[in-house]
Design a protein around this motif. Sequence first.
Motif, PDB file in Angstrom:
ATOM      1  N   ALA A   1       0.851  -1.189   0.000  1.00 48.59           N
ATOM      2  CA  ALA A   1       0.000   0.000   0.000  1.00 48.59           C
ATOM      3  C   ALA A   1       0.886   1.238   0.000  1.00 48.59           C
ATOM      4  CB  ALA A   1      -0.910   0.019   1.233  1.00 48.59           C
ATOM      5  N   GLY A   2       0.457   2.258  -0.753  1.00 48.85           N
ATOM      6  CA  GLY A   2       1.174   3.520  -0.749  1.00 48.85           C
ATOM      7  C   GLY A   2       2.357   3.544  -1.693  1.00 48.85           C
ATOM      8  N   THR A   3       3.330   4.386  -1.366  1.00 47.15           N
ATOM      9  CA  THR A   3       4.492   4.608  -2.221  1.00 47.15           C
ATOM     10  C   THR A   3       5.625   3.655  -1.858  1.00 47.15           C
ATOM     11  OG1 THR A   3       3.917   6.944  -2.474  1.00 47.15           O
ATOM     12  CG2 THR A   3       6.184   6.326  -2.976  1.00 47.15           C
ATOM     13  N   PRO A   4       6.136   2.868  -2.808  1.00 48.30           N
ATOM     14  CA  PRO A   4       7.243   1.954  -2.511  1.00 48.30           C
ATOM     15  C   PRO A   4       8.450   2.683  -1.912  1.00 48.30           C
ATOM     16  CG  PRO A   4       6.309   1.456  -4.658  1.00 48.30           C
ATOM     17  CD  PRO A   4       5.678   2.751  -4.200  1.00 48.30           C
TER      18      PRO A   4
ATOM     19  N   ILE B   1       8.960   3.715   1.023  1.00 47.84           N
ATOM     20  CA  ILE B   1       8.662   4.485   2.235  1.00 47.84           C
ATOM     21  C   ILE B   1       8.277   3.490   3.320  1.00 47.84           C
ATOM     22  CG2 ILE B   1       7.384   6.392   3.247  1.00 47.84           C
ATOM     23  CD1 ILE B   1       9.156   7.122   0.831  1.00 47.84           C
ATOM     24  N   SER B   2       9.254   3.101   4.153  1.00 46.04           N
ATOM     25  CA  SER B   2       9.110   2.026   5.139  1.00 46.04           C
ATOM     26  C   SER B   2       8.750   0.705   4.462  1.00 46.04           C
ATOM     27  CB  SER B   2       8.059   2.385   6.202  1.00 46.04           C
ATOM     28  OG  SER B   2       8.600   3.236   7.164  1.00 46.04           O
ATOM     29  N   ASP B   3       9.167   0.536   3.214  1.00 46.70           N
ATOM     30  CA  ASP B   3       8.916  -0.678   2.443  1.00 46.70           C
ATOM     31  C   ASP B   3      10.167  -1.015   1.630  1.00 46.70           C
ATOM     32  OD1 ASP B   3       6.279  -1.423   3.139  1.00 46.70           O
ATOM     33  OD2 ASP B   3       5.454   0.143   1.851  1.00 46.70           O
ATOM     34  N   PRO B   4      10.259  -2.248   1.121  1.00 47.05           N
ATOM     35  CA  PRO B   4      11.420  -2.634   0.318  1.00 47.05           C
ATOM     36  C   PRO B   4      11.503  -1.852  -0.990  1.00 47.05           C
ATOM     37  CG  PRO B   4      10.161  -4.557   1.043  1.00 47.05           C
ATOM     38  CD  PRO B   4       9.320  -3.354   1.330  1.00 47.05           C
ATOM     39  N   GLY B   5      12.670  -1.935  -1.634  1.00 48.08           N
ATOM     40  CA  GLY B   5      12.841  -1.324  -2.944  1.00 48.08           C
ATOM     41  C   GLY B   5      14.137  -0.557  -3.121  1.00 48.08           C
ATOM     42  N   PHE B   6      14.747  -0.127  -2.031  1.00 51.31           N
ATOM     43  CA  PHE B   6      15.970   0.668  -2.137  1.00 51.31           C
ATOM     44  C   PHE B   6      17.080  -0.078  -2.851  1.00 51.31           C
ATOM     45  CE2 PHE B   6      20.169   1.377  -0.105  1.00 51.31           C
ATOM     46  CZ  PHE B   6      20.473   2.578  -0.734  1.00 51.31           C
TER      47      PHE B   6
END
Length: 285
Positions: A90-93, A95-100
Amino acid sequence: MAPDRTSPATLWIVATPIGNLEDISARAVRILKTVAVIAAEDTRHSARLTQHLGIDTPMLSLHEHNEQARTTQLLERLDAGESVALISDAGTPLISDPGFVLVRAVRQAGHEVQTVPGACAAIAAISVAGLPSDRFVFEGFLPARTTARRARLAALAEETRSLVFYESSHRIDKTVADMTQAFGAERQIALCRELTKLHEQSVCMGGAELVAWLATDDNHRRGEFVLVVAGAAAVERATSEIGLDALLRELLQITGTKPAASAAARLTGVTRNAAYARALELGAE
């Protein structure tokens, strides 16, 4: 509509709704339909969204436990000229979520990374909090362990910018109580729960009042939370003033934790609780 300026081999960072499914953009739907593959934090969770939107693009999982391996696989697909979309639950990847890890690797490999902006719980909360929003600090989730959480809050006690935190229903009451100890009973805290969902609610009050409010109704402690905390009042300080950490380190060499914290609180103006929590953290280094 202007076409997207991109080569075929592009990583798209696509924001998805944080609750209300109407909050996804037409552009996001179009991109998700046209890429070769969607990397999703939880494919079972995201499948409900893609099915609702009529998107049949293949998906694969990308989460904190497999991000490195998935990054290698997705780079191979980008190298082959395919486009990839990254979404979170949910929301923008990122931002406190994986992806970096993925985004950094894709940039280093020379491929394009483009954004399809949309919902973000932190931004949504600060927009409705009624607290200063011109300058703010996003802290994400605080540590789960009590000692580490209190130490982190103590370190933030003198931050003059608004502070934005995420929190779960399991710790919301403890976190607000710890904030009240660290920041003082009167510091304003906006609590936003279930943003964009059926039971959305937001309130803003002093920390002690918010602790009591949470205790009045079990429903107040249910859902997903964003907390926005007013920054500390700016205080003019002499350029020669010793910082809290430096003062505590000196005092801890000659006296116990409680006396050191009390003296530091008097000399710096921070609360005794904040000074004590910081002294505990420094003593553990």
